[in-house]
Design a protein around this motif. Structure first.
Motif, PDB file in Angstrom:
ATOM      1  N   GLU A   3       0.831  -1.207   0.000  1.00  0.00           N
ATOM      2  CA  GLU A   3       0.000   0.000   0.000  1.00  0.00           C
ATOM      3  C   GLU A   3       0.868   1.262   0.000  1.00  0.00           C
ATOM      4  O   GLU A   3       1.932   1.308   0.599  1.00  0.00           O
ATOM      5  N   ASN A   4       0.382   2.299  -0.683  1.00  0.00           N
ATOM      6  CA  ASN A   4       1.101   3.574  -0.719  1.00  0.00           C
ATOM      7  C   ASN A   4       1.113   4.235   0.650  1.00  0.00           C
ATOM      8  O   ASN A   4       0.175   4.098   1.427  1.00  0.00           O
ATOM      9  N   ALA A   5       2.183   4.957   0.913  1.00  0.00           N
ATOM     10  CA  ALA A   5       2.318   5.777   2.108  1.00  0.00           C
ATOM     11  C   ALA A   5       2.948   7.093   1.672  1.00  0.00           C
ATOM     12  O   ALA A   5       3.366   7.245   0.525  1.00  0.00           O
ATOM     13  N   TYR A   6       3.020   8.046   2.569  1.00  0.00           N
ATOM     14  CA  TYR A   6       3.676   9.317   2.271  1.00  0.00           C
ATOM     15  C   TYR A   6       5.058   9.309   2.902  1.00  0.00           C
ATOM     16  O   TYR A   6       5.224   8.932   4.062  1.00  0.00           O
ATOM     17  N   TYR A   7       6.040   9.735   2.115  1.00  0.00           N
ATOM     18  CA  TYR A   7       7.428   9.781   2.566  1.00  0.00           C
ATOM     19  C   TYR A   7       7.911  11.211   2.509  1.00  0.00           C
ATOM     20  O   TYR A   7       7.617  11.941   1.556  1.00  0.00           O
ATOM     21  N   LEU A   8       8.655  11.617   3.526  1.00  0.00           N
ATOM     22  CA  LEU A   8       9.265  12.931   3.558  1.00  0.00           C
ATOM     23  C   LEU A   8      10.706  12.762   3.078  1.00  0.00           C
ATOM     24  O   LEU A   8      11.524  12.112   3.735  1.00  0.00           O
ATOM     25  N   VAL A   9      10.978  13.295   1.892  1.00  0.00           N
ATOM     26  CA  VAL A   9      12.299  13.159   1.280  1.00  0.00           C
ATOM     27  C   VAL A   9      13.004  14.504   1.389  1.00  0.00           C
ATOM     28  O   VAL A   9      12.477  15.536   0.968  1.00  0.00           O
ATOM     29  N   ARG A  10      14.199  14.503   1.975  1.00  0.00           N
ATOM     30  CA  ARG A  10      14.992  15.714   2.130  1.00  0.00           C
ATOM     31  C   ARG A  10      16.045  15.768   1.019  1.00  0.00           C
ATOM     32  O   ARG A  10      16.780  14.800   0.802  1.00  0.00           O
ATOM     33  N   VAL A  11      16.087  16.912   0.337  1.00  0.00           N
ATOM     34  CA  VAL A  11      16.999  17.090  -0.790  1.00  0.00           C
ATOM     35  C   VAL A  11      17.883  18.314  -0.528  1.00  0.00           C
ATOM     36  O   VAL A  11      17.390  19.383  -0.181  1.00  0.00           O
ATOM     37  N   VAL A  27      18.232  23.126   1.863  1.00  0.00           N
ATOM     38  CA  VAL A  27      17.632  21.808   2.031  1.00  0.00           C
ATOM     39  C   VAL A  27      16.126  21.951   1.862  1.00  0.00           C
ATOM     40  O   VAL A  27      15.501  22.772   2.541  1.00  0.00           O
ATOM     41  N   LYS A  28      15.583  21.177   0.942  1.00  0.00           N
ATOM     42  CA  LYS A  28      14.148  21.210   0.686  1.00  0.00           C
ATOM     43  C   LYS A  28      13.537  19.876   1.059  1.00  0.00           C
ATOM     44  O   LYS A  28      14.211  18.842   1.029  1.00  0.00           O
ATOM     45  N   GLN A  29      12.256  19.912   1.402  1.00  0.00           N
ATOM     46  CA  GLN A  29      11.533  18.695   1.760  1.00  0.00           C
ATOM     47  C   GLN A  29      10.430  18.446   0.752  1.00  0.00           C
ATOM     48  O   GLN A  29       9.700  19.371   0.390  1.00  0.00           O
ATOM     49  N   LYS A  30      10.338  17.225   0.299  1.00  0.00           N
ATOM     50  CA  LYS A  30       9.308  16.819  -0.647  1.00  0.00           C
ATOM     51  C   LYS A  30       8.437  15.753   0.022  1.00  0.00           C
ATOM     52  O   LYS A  30       8.952  14.819   0.624  1.00  0.00           O
ATOM     53  N   LEU A  31       7.127  15.896  -0.100  1.00  0.00           N
ATOM     54  CA  LEU A  31       6.194  14.883   0.382  1.00  0.00           C
ATOM     55  C   LEU A  31       5.828  14.015  -0.815  1.00  0.00           C
ATOM     56  O   LEU A  31       5.270  14.503  -1.790  1.00  0.00           O
ATOM     57  N   VAL A  32       6.177  12.735  -0.739  1.00  0.00           N
ATOM     58  CA  VAL A  32       6.061  11.845  -1.893  1.00  0.00           C
ATOM     59  C   VAL A  32       5.179  10.657  -1.537  1.00  0.00           C
ATOM     60  O   VAL A  32       5.414   9.980  -0.527  1.00  0.00           O
ATOM     61  N   GLU A  41      12.546   7.775  -3.445  1.00  0.00           N
ATOM     62  CA  GLU A  41      13.801   8.335  -3.946  1.00  0.00           C
ATOM     63  C   GLU A  41      13.847   8.314  -5.476  1.00  0.00           C
ATOM     64  O   GLU A  41      14.347   9.247  -6.099  1.00  0.00           O
ATOM     65  N   VAL A  42      13.303   7.263  -6.080  1.00  0.00           N
ATOM     66  CA  VAL A  42      13.242   7.182  -7.545  1.00  0.00           C
ATOM     67  C   VAL A  42      12.376   8.313  -8.093  1.00  0.00           C
ATOM     68  O   VAL A  42      12.739   8.973  -9.079  1.00  0.00           O
ATOM     69  N   LYS A  43      11.248   8.582  -7.454  1.00  0.00           N
ATOM     70  CA  LYS A  43      10.350   9.639  -7.914  1.00  0.00           C
ATOM     71  C   LYS A  43      11.002  11.013  -7.802  1.00  0.00           C
ATOM     72  O   LYS A  43      10.857  11.852  -8.694  1.00  0.00           O
ATOM     73  N   VAL A  44      11.736  11.260  -6.729  1.00  0.00           N
ATOM     74  CA  VAL A  44      12.421  12.543  -6.569  1.00  0.00           C
ATOM     75  C   VAL A  44      13.557  12.663  -7.589  1.00  0.00           C
ATOM     76  O   VAL A  44      13.771  13.731  -8.171  1.00  0.00           O
ATOM     77  N   THR A  45      14.265  11.585  -7.829  1.00  0.00           N
ATOM     78  CA  THR A  45      15.334  11.590  -8.826  1.00  0.00           C
ATOM     79  C   THR A  45      14.781  11.960 -10.205  1.00  0.00           C
ATOM     80  O   THR A  45      15.380  12.755 -10.932  1.00  0.00           O
ATOM     81  N   LYS A  46      13.616  11.433 -10.551  1.00  0.00           N
ATOM     82  CA  LYS A  46      12.983  11.785 -11.826  1.00  0.00           C
ATOM     83  C   LYS A  46      12.624  13.275 -11.859  1.00  0.00           C
ATOM     84  O   LYS A  46      12.758  13.926 -12.888  1.00  0.00           O
ATOM     85  N   LEU A  47      12.184  13.813 -10.717  1.00  0.00           N
ATOM     86  CA  LEU A  47      11.837  15.232 -10.629  1.00  0.00           C
ATOM     87  C   LEU A  47      13.050  16.119 -10.903  1.00  0.00           C
ATOM     88  O   LEU A  47      12.948  17.153 -11.563  1.00  0.00           O
ATOM     89  N   TYR A  48      14.207  15.725 -10.408  1.00  0.00           N
ATOM     90  CA  TYR A  48      15.424  16.522 -10.538  1.00  0.00           C
ATOM     91  C   TYR A  48      16.215  16.204 -11.804  1.00  0.00           C
ATOM     92  O   TYR A  48      17.266  16.808 -12.047  1.00  0.00           O
ATOM     93  N   ASN A  49      15.744  15.306 -12.631  1.00  0.00           N
ATOM     94  CA  ASN A  49      16.436  14.949 -13.859  1.00  0.00           C
ATOM     95  C   ASN A  49      16.578  16.180 -14.755  1.00  0.00           C
ATOM     96  O   ASN A  49      15.605  16.858 -15.057  1.00  0.00           O
ATOM     97  N   GLY A  50      17.816  16.497 -15.119  1.00  0.00           N
ATOM     98  CA  GLY A  50      18.062  17.605 -16.034  1.00  0.00           C
ATOM     99  C   GLY A  50      18.301  18.961 -15.391  1.00  0.00           C
ATOM    100  O   GLY A  50      18.510  19.935 -16.114  1.00  0.00           O
TER     101      GLY A  50
END
Length: 70
Positions: A3-11, A27-32, A41-50
């Motif tokens: 099941e999906n959950a929400y993750y707090l990813v710090r970048v 330092v920014k925080q993303k709710l994923v 982490e894969v989803k955030v990596t895609k966001l920062y691609n490029g």
């Protein structure tokens, strides 16, 4: 998958300020919404691609948030 959950990813973002020439760090925080830490982490990596500045994921933890109401 589970099941999906929400993750707090710090970048950590790092760039050179054009006016001062100094290195700026923020330092920014993303709710994923994801199925695991790795998935978040894969989803955030895609966001920062490029992007044209240095960045790194410095942490990802499951959040206590159980729902996002938009």
């Amino acid at each position: 998958m589970s099941e999906n959950a929400y993750y707090l990813v710090r970048v950590r973002e790092e760039w050179i300020d054009e006016k001062s020439g100094k290195v700026k760090i923020e330092v920014k925080q993303k709710l994923v919404k994801a199925v695991s830490v790795t998935d978040s982490e894969v989803k955030v990596t895609k966001l920062y691609n490029g992007v044209t500045f240095d960045w790194a994921i410095i942490g990802s933890n499951v959040s206590k948030i159980d729902e996002v109401i938009e």
